[in-house]
Structures are given as C-alpha cells and as structure tokens.
Scaffold this active site. Structure first.
Site, PDB file in Angstrom:
ATOM      1  CG  HIS A 123       5.455  -9.545   7.150  1.00 49.34           C
ATOM      2  ND1 HIS A 123       4.227  -9.218   6.596  1.00 49.34           N
ATOM      3  CD2 HIS A 123       5.969  -8.377   7.611  1.00 49.34           C
ATOM      4  CE1 HIS A 123       4.029  -7.917   6.698  1.00 49.34           C
ATOM      5  NE2 HIS A 123       5.069  -7.382   7.331  1.00 49.34           N
TER       6      HIS A 123
ATOM      7  CD  GLN B 226      -0.608  -7.337   7.903  1.00 52.83           C
ATOM      8  OE1 GLN B 226      -1.536  -7.318   8.727  1.00 52.83           O
ATOM      9  NE2 GLN B 226      -0.303  -8.408   7.205  1.00 52.83           N
TER      10      GLN B 226
ATOM     11  CG  ASP C  14      12.395  -5.176   5.566  1.00 54.39           C
ATOM     12  OD1 ASP C  14      11.348  -5.464   6.147  1.00 54.39           O
ATOM     13  OD2 ASP C  14      12.528  -4.152   4.839  1.00 54.39           O
TER      14      ASP C  14
ATOM     15  CG  HIS D 174       9.043  -6.811  10.845  1.00 56.00           C
ATOM     16  ND1 HIS D 174       9.605  -6.045   9.852  1.00 56.00           N
ATOM     17  CD2 HIS D 174       7.695  -6.718  10.663  1.00 56.00           C
ATOM     18  CE1 HIS D 174       8.647  -5.495   9.104  1.00 56.00           C
ATOM     19  NE2 HIS D 174       7.483  -5.895   9.581  1.00 56.00           N
TER      20      HIS D 174
ATOM     21  CG  ASN E 113       4.034  -3.910  12.061  1.00 59.41           C
ATOM     22  OD1 ASN E 113       4.134  -3.664  13.256  1.00 59.41           O
ATOM     23  ND2 ASN E 113       4.933  -3.507  11.179  1.00 59.41           N
TER      24      ASN E 113
HETATM   25  P1  AMP Z   1       4.867  -4.278   7.407  1.00 58.23           P
HETATM   26  O1  AMP Z   1       4.739  -2.801   7.611  1.00 58.23           O
HETATM   27  O2  AMP Z   1       4.965  -5.043   8.696  1.00 58.23           O
HETATM   28  O3  AMP Z   1       3.805  -4.832   6.484  1.00 58.23           O
HETATM   29  O4  AMP Z   1       6.273  -4.485   6.734  1.00 58.23           O
HETATM   30  C1  AMP Z   1       6.466  -4.846   5.402  1.00 58.23           C
HETATM   31  C2  AMP Z   1       7.947  -4.959   5.207  1.00 58.23           C
HETATM   32  O5  AMP Z   1       8.174  -5.601   3.970  1.00 58.23           O
HETATM   33  C3  AMP Z   1       8.682  -3.619   5.167  1.00 58.23           C
HETATM   34  O6  AMP Z   1       9.675  -3.606   6.187  1.00 58.23           O
HETATM   35  C4  AMP Z   1       9.276  -3.585   3.766  1.00 58.23           C
HETATM   36  O7  AMP Z   1      10.545  -3.008   3.742  1.00 58.23           O
HETATM   37  C5  AMP Z   1       9.324  -5.050   3.402  1.00 58.23           C
HETATM   38  N1  AMP Z   1       9.254  -5.328   1.978  1.00 58.23           N
HETATM   39  C6  AMP Z   1       8.271  -4.944   1.124  1.00 58.23           C
HETATM   40  N2  AMP Z   1       8.534  -5.402  -0.116  1.00 58.23           N
HETATM   41  C7  AMP Z   1       9.690  -6.106  -0.025  1.00 58.23           C
HETATM   42  C8  AMP Z   1      10.491  -6.819  -0.980  1.00 58.23           C
HETATM   43  N3  AMP Z   1      10.141  -6.915  -2.267  1.00 58.23           N
HETATM   44  N4  AMP Z   1      11.627  -7.421  -0.541  1.00 58.23           N
HETATM   45  C9  AMP Z   1      11.981  -7.347   0.759  1.00 58.23           C
HETATM   46  N5  AMP Z   1      11.274  -6.679   1.692  1.00 58.23           N
HETATM   47  C10 AMP Z   1      10.156  -6.060   1.304  1.00 58.23           C
END
Ligand code: AMP
Length: 143
Positions: A100, A94, A31, A102, A87
């Site tokens: 995805h 989300q 992440d 975590h 999420n």
């Molecule tokens: P969510 O709130 O569950 O949709 O989490 C999305 C996650 O994706 C967050 O923890 C972000 O830090 C992560 N994220 C978004 N863009 C990237 C990226 N380009 N590379 C790695 N992680 C990312």
C-alpha cells in the site's frame, strides 16, 4: 485474495472503508488512523505483500492512481505538499502485509518531518563504496 489479509477483506467488501477512488485494479481509501487530514492508502486489489511482488500491470495501475490522486487530494484538504511512501517489509514498519502507498498531505508548520527521517543511523560511505554499490545495483537490476 488471501483469507487473513485485512486489505483483501476490504477489497472484498467485508470491512467498510471510506473509498476515495476505485478502478478495476486499484482501491484508494482513507487511512483509519490518519497522520494528517486526508491521509490516504492506495492498494492494488490483487494481493501482493511487497512492492517487488507486484506484476507490471498492478505496479503501473497503483502508481498511476497515486499520481492522479495526490494533487487532487492536496487540493481538497488545502495541503501545501505531500509525502508519498511505502513501508516495504516489517523492518521498514510495514504492519499490513498487502502492499500500500501512503499519501500523507503536509501543511506548512505541521511539525512533521521529511521522508529522510525514516532512516536509522546514516552509513559512512566513501566515493569508492558508492561507485561499487551503484555498479552492483545496476548489474542486479539489469540481470
Ligand atoms: P503500514 O504500517 O505501512 O503497514 O500501514 C498500515 C496502515 O493501514 C496504517 O496506517 C493503518 O492505520 C491502516 N489501516 C489498517 N487497517 C485499516 C482499515 N481497516 N481501514 C483503513 N486503514 C487501515
């Protein structure tokens, strides 16, 4: 693959990530805004917004990857435990609309919280409410 999905762009190789595991169907990468050392995201390569949108093969591949990766990741960062969660939908937090998982390593005394902390105000449900709810959900799942 959808054009405006950041995780589809990652799968396509258009956005660089720190890949930690890859199969034909699944990608796992660090992440970019880690909640802990080793915070990893596991995604299906095929686009699906919600966990319920996954077909059986992608669901299986994604959770297989989570199961094999989680203990190894914990060992690498010397974690005591991990929170594993999704999420699923905007109201649940989300932000990226591509499903995805975590995997967040946890350490004794790290100041974090259990997954129970994600809920809002707790509902007041009687035993009858719970019985009826369980029946309703079971019927929906069976149907
Ligand atoms: P969510 O709130 O569950 O949709 O989490 C999305 C996650 O994706 C967050 O923890 C972000 O830090 C992560 N994220 C978004 N863009 C990237 C990226 N380009 N590379 C790695 N992680 C990312």
């Amino acid at each position: 693959m959808t054009d405006d999905c950041v995780f589809c762009s990652i799968v396509a190789g258009d956005i660089p990530v720190r890949t930690v595991h890859e199969t034909a169907d699944v990608l796992a990468f660090l992440d970019a805004n880690p909640l802990a050392r080793g915070h990893t995201l596991v995604i299906p390569k095929s686009h699906a917004e919600h966990v319920g949108d996954l077909d059986a093969a992608d669901a299986s591949a994604m959770f297989d990857a989570v199961a094999s990766l989680t203990p190894r990741l914990q060992a690498v960062v010397d974690a005591d435990a991990a929170n594993v969660g999704i999420n699923d939908g905007e109201a649940a937090g989300q932000e990226v609309p591509h499903v995805h998982v975590h995997v967040i390593p946890r350490f004794e005394g790290d100041g974090g919280a259990p997954i129970h902390a994600v809920g809002g105000e707790r509902p007041d449900l009687s035993d009858d409410d719970l019985d009826a709810l369980a029946d309703e959900i079971a019927a929906a799942v069976a149907g």
